[in-house]
Scaffold this active site. Structure first.
Site, PDB file in Angstrom:
ATOM      1  N   HIS B  64       0.827  -1.220   0.000  1.00 29.72           N
ATOM      2  CA  HIS B  64       0.000   0.000   0.000  1.00 29.72           C
ATOM      3  C   HIS B  64       0.853   1.259   0.000  1.00 29.72           C
ATOM      4  CE1 HIS B  64       0.051   1.206   4.360  1.00 29.72           C
ATOM      5  NE2 HIS B  64       0.168  -0.082   4.602  1.00 29.72           N
ATOM      6  N   GLU B 207      -5.257   1.544   2.338  1.00 33.68           N
ATOM      7  CA  GLU B 207      -5.119   0.395   3.241  1.00 33.68           C
ATOM      8  C   GLU B 207      -5.357   0.822   4.670  1.00 33.68           C
ATOM      9  OE1 GLU B 207      -3.255  -2.539   5.945  1.00 33.68           O
ATOM     10  OE2 GLU B 207      -2.754  -0.424   5.746  1.00 33.68           O
ATOM     11  N   HIS B 314       3.418   3.408  13.263  1.00 31.80           N
ATOM     12  CA  HIS B 314       2.464   4.529  13.246  1.00 31.80           C
ATOM     13  C   HIS B 314       2.937   5.723  14.079  1.00 31.80           C
ATOM     14  CE1 HIS B 314      -1.329   2.423  11.486  1.00 31.80           C
ATOM     15  NE2 HIS B 314      -0.226   2.165  10.812  1.00 31.80           N
TER      16      HIS B 314
END
Lengths: 339, 339
Positions: B64, B207, B314
């Site tokens: 992605h 995604e 993240h």
């Protein structure tokens, strides 16, 4: 002024490791000044004016910035640390820092996917954080970082309209103002002091104020501005774009009322924007200076700065110019006996 | 072969928050311009690069190209600050004082606010604010910014790309820039070797917000086999002991109820045969990657998953080891060339 600030903010110098900042200041002011480095590393520059001063005036700013210091290397090669100066945990987590030898590391974070419920917003304590420099193990890490090494936030200078974003605006802004004054020359004999170790308890200024023995002191600082979304006006302390800031009281000093009033009078006469610091918060080198020897008449002037003690503090170029103008006029007023 | 660090750096820099991936697609197209036989795009913005166009059978790789970021939800009239929420799973704990770029009518630099220390209550050091309580300061008043930024515009972290040492890189968005780079490496290796299956490298959109890109790309392909390439958790302090794949330990071969064991086994055999380092990652249910949508698309696909271990997922300081990216690229190429 902006270029000076950019040059000074780019230099790394956590408290106790201000050598590079001092060398940068020395190269910026050039030769021909009476210069002294004291035992704590503070730089004392005596500048001849066009006239002798009636009263001895000292301007000062601090060279150090907040940072972190490596305390221990784990078996996995991760670096345990503590803060040098006050940094909120959220400003550290997930940020990159640069050690004096150029090694970059990241403050590690437990992935949010592996956190449940309240843990997703829970901040670890600094003692549970670590810096990851990509080392394979302890021996590999120790080739590049040793306990006692210090690091500061990485950050790229960014201009946003009139506003400036960088690390270390507190207090390279004050340093930039003084460098500019030294370069352009002063009306009366003036002593400029670039202090060390402000962020760890106002230490450099304690020693240098004793040495300089001034009658008046003007502390140039970056102070917290809370003029941000969601904060009520009464709690904003000061605002960007509204000029320099003067303190009547903070957590280190109850300021001389005559000097406070004089700052507004001088600002008025010269058309310089000036605002009061409307909350009793923070502290600065004035705390050690005003009680130096038999006492020093002391005032603090600031450039309002958002997100202080983070990698991304923000100030306004116009406020910096206001601080520069007011510092000069007020120093002249004190030196000439007009205060 | 493209230099891996340079490849990662280049793809990382392209703005491509979920739903707005065009800039990343252009970069990938440019990198593969001499490698791919042809490119296709679809209504959701997926980019497909086809190699060995006329060969059978076909295998589809899914990596992605969207990145986690923020979406502008409004503009505060008083301060001109942007209200934001997450676009994908951005970690709120690391948000304060992060430098971002806002992709409005033009690209504006900004910073996510951090609560000033004097307003931080006793719990502030322990609990982070959710993103919708923060905001982005672009340094511009409402009257200026209202014509430049609109609700729905995206913002993305600008935190720099660091090579921590010769193997490890630290940057935002290695999820899934590392996967994209592995797919590119596979394409380059297959092209250089000649022969093998028809290879469709699909660089998917969205995604991070649910896998809609994989849904449509997997429906449209004629390939009967799909292998997703994503990142997964690397071993790090504070994580469960089951998270055991260290940085530098090679490709992570996924096993899960939703993945075909025969394909996972084949990938493992190939890794053994070709001396490609690997670890095994076992998931008890679905995978949380593009593989989940591929499995049931258009009557069903034989589905596999290879992952690259990263730390600090993240956050702006994701850390990967380029040897692991190379291992995934090499293992994929071995599979494509294994007729």
């Amino acid at each position: 002024m902006k270029e000076l600030l950019k040059t000074l903010c780019a230099v790394d110098g956590a408290s106790g490791r201000e050598t590079r900042v001092r060398e940068t200041v020395l190269s910026l002011i050039g030769d021909g000044h009476d210069v002294k480095v004291d035992p704590l590393g503070s730089l004392i520059v005596s500048v001849k004016g066009k006239k002798p001063a009636k009263h001895k005036v000292m301007l000062c700013a601090h060279m150090d910035e907040v940072g972190v210091i490596a305390t221990f290397i784990t078996g996995a090669g991760l670096i345990k640390f503590t803060t040098v100066g006050g940094i909120q945990p959220a400003a550290l987590l997930g940020k990159t820092v640069r050690f004096e030898n150029g090694v970059v590391g990241a403050v590690g974070v437990k992935p949010v996917h592996l956190c449940a419920g309240d843990e997703r917003l829970a901040l670890p304590e600094v003692k549970d954080m670590y810096i990851d420099i990509g080392a394979e193990d302890k021996a590999d890490a120790e080739k590049r970082v040793r306990p006692g090494d210090v690091a500061v936030f990485t950050s790229d200078w960014t201009e946003m309209g009139d506003k400036i974003l960088s690390k270390a605006i507190d207090d390279r802004a004050g340093c930039a103002v003084m460098v500019d004054m030294i370069r352009k020359g002063v009306e009366y004999d003036t002593t400029f002091v670039f202090n060390t170790m402000e962020e760890v308890g106002l230490r450099g200024s304690k020693a240098s104020a004793f040495t300089v023995d001034p009658e008046y002191a003007i502390v140039l600082e970056g102070t917290t501005a809370a003029d941000v979304i969601g904060v009520p006006e009464a709690e904003r302390v000061c605002a960007l774009g509204k000029g320099a800031v003067v303190n009547f009281m903070d957590r280190s000093t109850l300021y001389d009322k005559t000097l406070y009033d004089k700052a507004f009078a001088v600002a008025n006469e010269n058309g310089i924007a000036l605002q009061p610091k409307t909350m009793v918060a923070g502290g600065n080198d004035a705390g050690s200076i005003h009680v130096s020897r038999g006492g020093v008449k002391t005032i603090t002037l600031n450039v309002p700065t958002r997100y202080i003690h983070s990698p991304s503090s923000v100030c306004d170029g116009n406020d910096l110019n206001a601080l520069r103008a007011l510092a000069e006029k007020l120093a002249e007023a004190f030196a000439s006996g007009d205060a | 072969m493209t230099n891996m660090q340079e490849l990662l750096r280049r793809i990382t820099a392209a703005p491509s928050v979920s739903g707005t991936e065009n800039a990343a697609a252009e970069v990938i197209k440019d990198v593969l311009k001499d490698t791919a036989d042809r490119f296709e795009t679809d209504a959701l913005g997926n980019l497909k690069a086809v190699i060995n166009e006329n060969a059978e059978p076909g295998v589809m790789l899914l990596a992605h190209m969207d990145k986690i970021g923020y979406i502008v939800t409004g503009i505060d009239k008083e301060t001109g600050f942007l209200r934001i929420d997450k676009c994908g799973g951005s970690d709120a704990r690391v948000a304060p004082a992060l430098r971002v770029n806002v992709y409005g009518k033009k690209t504006l630099p900004g910073v996510i606010i951090s609560t000033p220390p004097h307003l931080a209550g006793p719990d502030a050091a322990k609990k982070a604010q959710p993103l919708d309580k923060l905001g982005v300061d672009c340094g511009l008043p409402y009257d200026e910014i209202k014509d430049l930024v609109f609700p729905g515009d995206r913002a993305m972290v600008d935190a720099g790309f660091y090579e921590l040492n010769e193997n490890r890189v630290c940057s935002p968005f290695l999820d899934d820039v590392a996967g994209v780079a592995a797919a590119i490496r596979c394409a380059e290796l297959v092209k250089a070797a000649g022969g093998g299956r028809r290879l469709e490298c699909v660089f998917t959109t969205r995604e991070e917000v649910g896998g809609q890109g994989s849904t449509t790309a997997s429906f449209a392909t004629k390939a009967g086999t799909a292998i997703a390439i994503d990142v997964s958790f690397a071993k790090a302090p504070g994580l469960p002991e089951t998270v055991d794949s260290a940085l530098g330990s090679g490709a992570m071969i996924g096993y899960a109820p939703v993945l075909h064991k025969s394909l996972s086994d084949r990938l493992r055999e190939l890794a053994e045969e070709k001396n490609i380092p690997y670890t095994v990652e076992v998931m008890g249910r679905s995978t949380g990657t593009d593989a989940d949508e591929a499995l049931t698309a258009a009557g069903g696909k034989v589905t596999g998953l290879l992952s690259i271990p990263i730390r600090n997922m993240h956050t702006p300081v994701e850390i990967a080891d380029v040897r692991d990216v190379e291992a995934v690229g090499a293992l994929l190429a071995a599979y494509v060339l294994d007729e």
